[in-house]
Design a protein around this motif. Structure first.
Motif, short mmCIF file in Angstrom:
data_model
loop_
_atom_site.label_atom_id
_atom_site.label_comp_id
_atom_site.label_asym_id
_atom_site.label_seq_id
_atom_site.Cartn_x
_atom_site.Cartn_y
_atom_site.Cartn_z
N PHE A 238 14.70 14.32 -2.27
CA PHE A 238 13.92 15.47 -2.11
C PHE A 238 13.60 16.46 -3.29
N TYR A 239 12.58 17.23 -2.90
CA TYR A 239 12.10 18.15 -4.23
C TYR A 239 12.49 19.36 -3.82
N LEU A 240 13.81 19.79 -3.98
CA LEU A 240 14.46 21.15 -3.86
C LEU A 240 13.78 22.22 -4.37
N ASN B 119 8.21 27.84 -2.52
CA ASN B 119 6.67 27.83 -2.53
C ASN B 119 6.35 27.05 -1.05
N ARG B 120 7.00 26.28 -0.67
CA ARG B 120 6.77 25.66 0.73
C ARG B 120 6.53 26.64 1.86
N LEU B 121 7.75 27.63 1.52
CA LEU B 121 7.73 28.77 2.60
C LEU B 121 6.43 29.88 2.51
N CYS C 4 -1.94 17.80 -1.34
CA CYS C 4 -2.11 16.68 -2.12
C CYS C 4 -1.01 16.47 -2.79
N PHE C 5 -0.41 15.11 -2.92
CA PHE C 5 0.85 14.78 -3.37
C PHE C 5 2.03 15.30 -2.57
N SER C 6 1.88 14.72 -1.29
CA SER C 6 2.72 15.50 -0.32
C SER C 6 4.15 15.03 -0.29
N PHE C 7 4.45 13.69 -0.61
CA PHE C 7 5.60 13.06 -0.75
C PHE C 7 6.13 13.00 0.96
N SER C 8 7.19 13.80 1.24
CA SER C 8 7.74 13.59 2.51
C SER C 8 7.05 14.62 3.43
N GLY C 9 5.89 15.53 3.07
CA GLY C 9 5.41 16.41 3.83
C GLY C 9 5.80 17.74 3.63
N GLY C 10 6.51 18.09 2.67
CA GLY C 10 7.08 19.50 2.68
C GLY C 10 6.11 20.46 2.84
N PHE C 11 5.25 20.50 2.12
CA PHE C 11 4.13 21.84 2.37
C PHE C 11 3.46 21.51 3.57
N VAL D 294 -1.95 14.09 1.66
CA VAL D 294 -2.39 12.68 0.67
C VAL D 294 -1.16 12.37 -0.07
N ASP D 295 -0.94 11.02 -0.46
CA ASP D 295 -0.14 10.43 -1.37
C ASP D 295 -0.43 9.14 -1.75
N SER D 296 0.16 8.61 -2.80
CA SER D 296 -0.06 7.08 -3.26
C SER D 296 0.81 6.41 -2.52
N ASP E 294 5.20 4.77 1.81
CA ASP E 294 6.78 5.04 2.24
C ASP E 294 6.84 6.74 2.70
N ALA E 295 6.16 7.33 1.29
CA ALA E 295 6.46 8.86 1.55
C ALA E 295 5.59 9.18 2.61
N LEU E 296 4.48 8.75 2.85
CA LEU E 296 3.62 9.30 4.15
C LEU E 296 4.47 8.91 5.20
N GLU F 195 -3.27 7.50 2.53
CA GLU F 195 -2.80 6.99 1.52
C GLU F 195 -3.74 6.63 0.31
N GLY F 196 -3.54 7.00 -0.92
CA GLY F 196 -4.35 6.63 -1.59
C GLY F 196 -4.24 7.55 -2.90
N ASP F 197 -4.93 7.24 -4.09
CA ASP F 197 -4.67 7.91 -5.29
C ASP F 197 -5.53 9.31 -5.18
N ASP G 133 0.55 19.41 -6.08
CA ASP G 133 1.81 19.36 -6.63
C ASP G 133 2.07 18.02 -6.98
N PRO G 134 1.50 17.52 -8.39
CA PRO G 134 1.48 16.25 -8.84
C PRO G 134 2.73 16.02 -9.60
N PRO G 135 2.97 14.75 -9.68
CA PRO G 135 4.07 14.37 -10.44
C PRO G 135 3.87 14.81 -12.05
N LYS G 136 5.06 14.64 -12.71
CA LYS G 136 5.04 15.17 -14.33
C LYS G 136 3.99 14.46 -14.86
N1 SAH Z 1 5.19 18.03 -2.57
C1 SAH Z 1 6.38 17.37 -2.48
C2 SAH Z 1 6.58 16.62 -3.95
C3 SAH Z 1 5.61 15.86 -4.73
S1 SAH Z 1 6.43 14.82 -5.60
C4 SAH Z 1 7.22 18.09 -1.90
O1 SAH Z 1 7.01 19.22 -1.56
O2 SAH Z 1 8.24 17.54 -1.53
C5 SAH Z 1 4.78 14.00 -6.60
C6 SAH Z 1 4.15 12.92 -5.30
O3 SAH Z 1 2.91 12.44 -5.99
C7 SAH Z 1 4.96 11.85 -5.08
O4 SAH Z 1 5.53 11.79 -3.72
C8 SAH Z 1 4.09 10.58 -5.34
O5 SAH Z 1 4.20 9.52 -4.66
C9 SAH Z 1 2.97 11.12 -5.45
N2 SAH Z 1 1.78 10.45 -6.41
C10 SAH Z 1 2.11 10.23 -8.05
N3 SAH Z 1 0.73 9.92 -8.39
C11 SAH Z 1 -0.16 9.76 -7.37
C12 SAH Z 1 -1.51 9.83 -7.49
N4 SAH Z 1 -2.15 9.58 -8.35
N5 SAH Z 1 -2.21 10.31 -6.22
C13 SAH Z 1 -1.48 10.49 -5.01
N6 SAH Z 1 -0.11 10.65 -5.06
C14 SAH Z 1 0.59 10.41 -6.07
#
Ligand code: SAH
Length: 400
Positions: free
Chosen positions: A203-205, A210-212, A226-233, A248-250, A253-255, A276-278, A299-302
């Protein structure tokens, strides 16, 4: 005990209590320490500066445990540091009950370089990210159990950074059995997570506050997470009364987890959809089909784990932020984040400003956003402030 001798003039950062010793600063190592073993660090002038974990394969060749050269690094040391970290969370009201969750140890900023511990209800999930924490693994596991009174410690050391330390990736139980799927509570919402198989520790603690914040802004709005992972926001926005939420997430499983989380909270009421998608592709598609939203979370990955990849990351951040600004209606809100160590808050603001400019949009920052307080930032370790964000508002339309 082995001794690490620094080159002349290379003790400055340690005098400021920055905990890393880079390979270029090391003149010699006396004795034959094993990877992770404790060494005394000594300046060229012969001053003992403290004790550190030896990391021969890494660019960061030693990480300071203590700036007291006489402090013993032993079980008592780890119990003390862990108890102090727990005390800081308690101060913030974050020490979780059976179902709560928080980061108990945030590496360098808690005086424990290379150690991350997340608590999910009754389960502790640890990441041992450097040779020092690897060396003390069993001691740390025991100390965690003593300090927290819990029985389950699961290891998620399957992080890429371990390779820089010459360590293999590993995941599995350290104490107690495999934890299985868990449900935690965050600000009254429940989230399922899998400490054994989910992203990072499950989980992204760091985004808790910010989710609140998103929840408080979502009423009546059409939201894109966007970049929702398990739907926190997304769940926050639904709970806050959003008109609709698209996650939206790629990762499929996360969605799937996001949809189960919506169900678990009774929020699967027809306002929630997943795609699901980029994100780069989908944002473009939305732009081309003139789709619009009132609140967008990015909330993209690093994109830039290190400074070396900053240029490429800058372009990627600019791209998604520009597209988001184009999709926002007048008065629309953007919560945009970067968790890249290589991109500092100043650069991130410049990137977002450039994105608004190129999108032809007037927007203002309503609030700077950051990681939650259970991810503290040691004053001597500014690198600890890795998550930066901006809440931006696009200027409103004309009043008829
Ligand atoms: N906002 C989330 C955490 C996001 S972590 C929360 O509050 O918990 C980043 C997420 O981006 C991951 O779930 C990963 O699967 C997704 N991701 C990575 N690259 C991506 C891309 N190009 N398009 C869509 N999602 C992507």
């Amino acid at each position: 005990m082995a001794t690490l001798h620094l080159k002349s003039g290379r003790d400055r950062s340690l005098q400021r209590r920055h905990p890393w010793v880079f390979s270029g600063a090391v003149r010699a190592v006396e004795g034959d320490p094993a990877p992770g073993e404790t060494v005394t660090v000594v300046s060229a002038g012969g001053q003992a500066l403290g004790r550190a974990a030896w990391s021969p394969q890494s660019q960061i060749q030693a990480r300071m445990w203590s700036f007291d050269p006489h402090e013993e690094i032993d079980a008592g040391f780890f119990r003390g540091r862990l108890a102090d970290a727990v005390a800081a969370r308690r101060l913030l009201g974050l020490e979780p009950d059976r179902a709560g969750a928080c980061r108990l140890v945030h590496g360098e900023s808690d005086g424990l370089p290379g150690l991350v511990v997340d608590r999910y209800g009754e389960v502790l999930v640890v990441q041992l990210l450097a040779t020092g924490t690897e060396f003390w693994k069993e001691t740390i596991a025991d100390a965690l159990i003593e300090v927290t009174g819990l029985a389950t410690v699961f290891e998620r050391s399957d992080a890429e950074v371990r390779r820089l330390e010459g360590l293999p990736e590993r995941a599995g139980p350290l104490r107690g059995g495999p934890p299985g799927e868990l449900a935690i509570a965050e600000h009254g919402l429940r989230f399922l997570l899998d400490p054994a198989g989910g992203h990072k520790t499950g989980f992204y603690l760091d985004q808790r506050d910010n989710r609140l914040r998103a929840r408080g802004l979502a009423a009546g709005r059409e939201v894109l997470d966007c970049f929702s992972f398990s739907g926190g926001f997304a769940l926050g926005a639904l709970a806050g009364g959003a008109a609709s939420v698209l996650a939206v997430d790629s990762s499929a499983d996360a969605l799937a987890l996001a949809r189960r989380n919506a169900q678990l909270n009774g929020l699967d009421d027809g306002r929630f959809d997943t795609l699901e998608g980029d994100a780069f592709t989908l944002l473009r598609r939305f732009r081309d089909s003139r789709r619009s939203f009132d609140l967008i979370v990015l909330d993209p990955p690093k994109f830039a784990p290190t400074a070396a990849r900053v240029d490429k990351a800058t372009r990627a951040y600019k791209d998604i932020n520009l597209l988001a600004f184009k999709l926002l209606r007048p008065g629309g809100l953007l919560l945009t984040f970067s968790c890249s160590g290589g991109v500092d808050a100043g650069l991130f603001q410049k990137i977002v400003a450039g994105a608004a400019l190129d999108a032809g949009v007037d927007a203002a920052i309503l609030a700077p956003l950051a990681q939650a307080g259970d991810h503290p930032v040691a004053l001597a370790f500014p690198e600890g402030a890795y998550l930066k964000g901006l809440l931006c508002r696009v200027a409103g339309g004309r009043v008829p």
